[in-house]
Design a protein around this motif. Structure first.
Motif, short mmCIF file in Angstrom:
data_model
loop_
_atom_site.label_atom_id
_atom_site.label_comp_id
_atom_site.label_asym_id
_atom_site.label_seq_id
_atom_site.Cartn_x
_atom_site.Cartn_y
_atom_site.Cartn_z
N SER A 1 0.82 -1.53 0.09
CA SER A 1 -0.17 -0.16 0.39
C SER A 1 0.66 1.32 0.28
O SER A 1 0.28 2.16 -0.02
N ALA A 2 1.87 1.05 0.11
CA ALA A 2 3.25 2.39 -0.19
C ALA A 2 4.61 2.20 -0.51
O ALA A 2 4.98 0.84 -0.98
N VAL A 3 4.74 2.83 -1.47
CA VAL A 3 6.44 2.73 -1.66
C VAL A 3 7.08 2.42 -0.58
O VAL A 3 8.16 1.37 -0.88
N ALA A 4 7.59 2.64 0.26
CA ALA A 4 8.17 2.06 1.39
C ALA A 4 8.13 1.29 1.31
O ALA A 4 9.11 0.46 1.45
N GLU A 5 7.16 0.39 1.43
CA GLU A 5 7.37 -1.51 1.54
C GLU A 5 7.63 -2.11 0.52
O GLU A 5 7.65 -3.15 0.21
N ALA A 6 7.44 -1.65 -0.95
CA ALA A 6 7.47 -2.04 -2.09
C ALA A 6 8.94 -2.03 -2.46
O ALA A 6 9.72 -3.42 -2.75
N LEU A 7 10.18 -0.85 -1.52
CA LEU A 7 11.76 -0.86 -2.09
C LEU A 7 12.33 -2.57 -1.82
O LEU A 7 13.12 -2.50 -2.41
N PRO A 8 12.25 -2.79 0.12
CA PRO A 8 13.01 -3.90 -0.24
C PRO A 8 12.05 -5.51 -0.90
O PRO A 8 13.17 -5.89 -1.08
N ARG A 9 11.48 -5.33 -1.43
CA ARG A 9 11.02 -6.24 -2.82
C ARG A 9 11.16 -6.49 -3.95
O ARG A 9 11.43 -6.98 -5.14
N LEU A 10 11.98 -4.98 -3.96
CA LEU A 10 12.28 -4.80 -5.92
C LEU A 10 12.87 -6.16 -6.40
O LEU A 10 12.83 -5.69 -7.37
N PRO A 11 13.92 -5.84 -5.51
CA PRO A 11 15.25 -6.53 -5.90
C PRO A 11 15.00 -7.95 -6.60
O PRO A 11 16.13 -8.92 -7.58
N ARG A 12 13.85 -8.61 -6.20
CA ARG A 12 13.40 -9.97 -6.71
C ARG A 12 12.53 -9.94 -7.06
O ARG A 12 11.13 -10.74 -8.12
N ALA A 13 12.01 -8.62 -8.22
CA ALA A 13 10.76 -7.94 -8.94
C ALA A 13 10.97 -7.80 -10.62
O ALA A 13 12.21 -7.00 -10.21
N ASP A 14 10.50 -7.92 -10.98
CA ASP A 14 10.37 -7.79 -13.12
C ASP A 14 10.12 -6.65 -13.25
O ASP A 14 10.25 -6.48 -14.11
N CYS A 15 8.48 -6.45 -13.04
CA CYS A 15 8.23 -5.26 -13.39
C CYS A 15 6.65 -4.70 -11.32
O CYS A 15 6.68 -5.15 -11.10
N VAL A 16 6.86 -3.58 -11.67
CA VAL A 16 6.14 -3.22 -10.88
C VAL A 16 4.55 -1.89 -11.71
O VAL A 16 4.96 -1.59 -12.19
N ASP B 1 6.55 11.33 -7.96
CA ASP B 1 7.40 11.02 -7.04
C ASP B 1 7.42 8.91 -6.28
O ASP B 1 8.58 9.33 -6.43
N GLY B 2 6.34 8.84 -6.76
CA GLY B 2 6.99 7.60 -6.28
C GLY B 2 7.87 6.70 -7.47
O GLY B 2 8.66 5.80 -7.62
N LEU B 3 7.49 7.13 -8.51
CA LEU B 3 7.93 6.81 -9.75
C LEU B 3 9.92 6.77 -9.72
O LEU B 3 10.37 6.36 -9.95
N ALA B 4 10.57 8.26 -9.73
CA ALA B 4 11.40 8.42 -8.89
C ALA B 4 12.30 8.02 -7.71
O ALA B 4 12.95 7.35 -7.78
N ARG B 5 10.91 7.47 -6.49
CA ARG B 5 11.72 7.04 -5.71
C ARG B 5 12.19 5.51 -6.18
O ARG B 5 12.85 4.08 -5.94
N ILE B 6 10.88 4.79 -6.62
CA ILE B 6 11.04 3.30 -7.05
C ILE B 6 12.65 3.20 -8.66
O ILE B 6 13.17 2.93 -7.89
#
Length: 372
Positions: free
Chosen positions: A22-37, A50-55
Motif C-alpha cells: 500500500s506504500a512505496v516504502a513497503e515496495a522498496l525492499p521487494r524490488l531486487p526480486r521483482a520483474d515489474c511494478v 514522486d513514487g516513480l522517482a523513488r522506485i
C-alpha cells in the motif's frame, strides 16, 4: 501498488507472482526480486511522479507501469517521460490487458538494458582504440631499406595496455635505435610504468644520449616512478648506418631471433645482464653482431611463448616458438600476415588466446628497397 515477478512452471507455462503493498516504502525492499511494478500515482507516501522517482532510484532497470486516473493521458505521458515503460487508465484495465501491458513493459525494459550495455561497450571500444593509438608509439624510421612490423596485444580482458612496450627511432647519424621491454607484474600500475619507460627512452635517444647511458637513465626513472618494487626486462639495440652490423644490450630479456644471417637462424643470446631495477648501476655489456646484406630480426616479449599447453602441464616454451618463427618468417613477404600467423599458431598451442601481454617487432633489411 503491485510488484510482479514471473517464472516458468514445470509444463513451461508462465506463472506470475503478485505482491500487493500500500506504500512505496513497503515496495522498496521487494524490488531486487521483482520483474515489474504496477504503480498507482496516488499513494499514502507518494503522490504523482514522486513514487516513480523513488522506485527508479532504488532499482533503475526495473520495468514500471503506472496507473492513472480516468482518461488522464497527461499524467501517463509524463510518467513515461520520467522512466516508466507504459501507463494504463484505471477504468480501462481488465485482466488480459493488464497482463499484456506488464509483459510488454518487462520485455521492453530488458531490450533497453541490452541496447544500453551494447552502446556502452561500443563507446568503450572506440575510446580504448583512440587512447591506445595515442599511447602506442609511431616508430620513426625513414630508411627505405628497413621495414618494421609490430604487433601489440594486452593479455587481460578489458585492458587497454599491458606492461610490455616497444619503440624505434632513426637518429641523425643514420643508425636506428630499437627497444622492446616488459615490466614485471600485471595491472594498471605496470601498464602506466611501461608507457613511462618507453617515453623516457625515446626522450633520451632524441636528446642524443649515447647508448651506454640510455638504459641507466631509464632504470633511474623506473626506480623513481614504480609505486612498488618492480623490475623490467629490456632488449635495446642500435643498427649501424650501413645496416651491416648491430650492437645490443640485454637486461634480463629474451634474446632476439636473427634470420637470413650468414650462419643461418640464431639467437643473439650472449652477455645477458640482469633486468632493470634489480641491481641498479651495474655495468652493462654490449654484444656486437655482424649482419649480411639482407636480414630479419624478430624481437618479442615472453608472453608469446609462456602459454600453457591445453592440458596445463607445461609451457609452450621459447624453443617451440623459435622453431615456428624460423619456419614462418622466411616463407612470406607479407610481414603483417606473418606475425599474425605466429600469434595464431601460439594461441592454438595454448588452446585459446594467450594469457599474458604480447609485443612483437620484426625489423627487416632489404637492399632492394633503395631502388623502389
Amino acid at each position: 501498488m503491485r510488484v510482479f515477478s514471473s517464472a516458468k512452471t514445470s509444463d513451461n507455462s508462465e506463472r506470475v507472482v503478485l505482491e500487493r503493498v500500500s506504500a512505496v516504502a513497503e515496495a522498496l525492499p521487494r524490488l531486487p526480486r521483482a520483474d515489474c511494478v504496477l504503480l498507482d500515482l496516488q499513494l499514502p507516501d507518494a503522490v504523482g511522479l514522486d513514487g516513480l522517482a523513488r522506485i527508479l532510484a532504488e532499482a533503475p532497470t526495473i520495468a514500471v507501469v503506472v496507473l492513472t486516473g480516468r482518461q488522464d493521458d497527461t499524467a501517463g505521458i509524463a510518467a513515461v517521460g520520467a522512466g516508466a515503460q507504459d501507463y494504463l487508465a484505471k477504468d480501462q484495465v481488465d485482466g488480459q490487458l493488464l497482463l499484456r501491458a506488464l509483459r510488454y513493459a518487462w520485455e521492453r525494459g530488458r531490450a533497453e538494458q541490452f541496447e544500453q550495455r551494447l552502446l556502452q561497450h561500443q563507446l568503450l571500444m572506440r575510446e580504448n582504440a583512440r587512447l591506445e593509438r595515442g599511447l602506442l608509439p609511431s616508430p620513426l624510421i625513414e630508411d627505405p631499406r628497413l621495414g618494421l612490423t609490430v604487433r601489440y596485444r594486452p593479455g587481460r580482458d578489458g585492458t587497454l595496455l599491458g606492461g610490455d612496450f616497444y619503440d624505434a627511432i632513426e637518429v641523425p647519424d643514420g643508425s636506428v635505435r630499437l627497444i622492446i621491454g616488459d615490466v614485471s607484474g600485471h595491472g594498471p600500475d605496470e601498464a602506466a610504468l611501461g608507457v613511462a619507460l618507453r617515453i623516457a627512452w625515446r626522450s633520451v635517444v632524441l636528446a642524443g644520449m649515447p647508448m651506454s647511458d640510455v638504459l641507466d637513465l631509464v632504470e633511474k626513472l623506473l626506480l623513481v616512478e614504480a609505486i612498488q618494487p618492480l623490475f623490467a626486462t629490456v632488449c635495446a639495440l642500435t643498427v649501424a648506418p650501413d645496416r651491416r652490423s648491430l650492437r645490443m644490450t640485454l637486461a634480463g630479456h629474451p634474446p632476439p631471433l636473427l634470420l637470413d644471417s650468414p650462419d643461418g637462424p640464431r639467437l643473439l643470446s650472449e652477455n645477458l645482464g640482469p633486468p632493470l631495477g634489480v641491481t641498479p648501476g651495474i655495468e652493462r655489456h654490449e654484444l656486437h653482431v655482424p649482419l649480411g646484406r639482407q636480414w630479419s630480426l624478430l624481437l618479442y616479449t615472453d608472453g608469446i611463448f609462456e602459454g600453457r599447453t591445453p592440458d596445463g602441464r607445461r609451457h609452450t616454451g621459447p624453443e617451440r616458438m623459435h622453431d615456428i618463427a624460423t619456419r614462418l618468417l622466411p616463407e612470406r613477404r607479407d610481414r603483417d600476415e606473418t606475425l599474425d600467423r605466429l600469434i595464431r599458431t601460439m594461441d592454438a598451442l595454448h588452446g585459446g588466446p594467450l594469457d599474458d601481454d604480447i609485443a612483437l617487432a620484426l625489423l627487416t633489411c632489404d637492399p632492394a628497397g633503395e631502388r623502389r
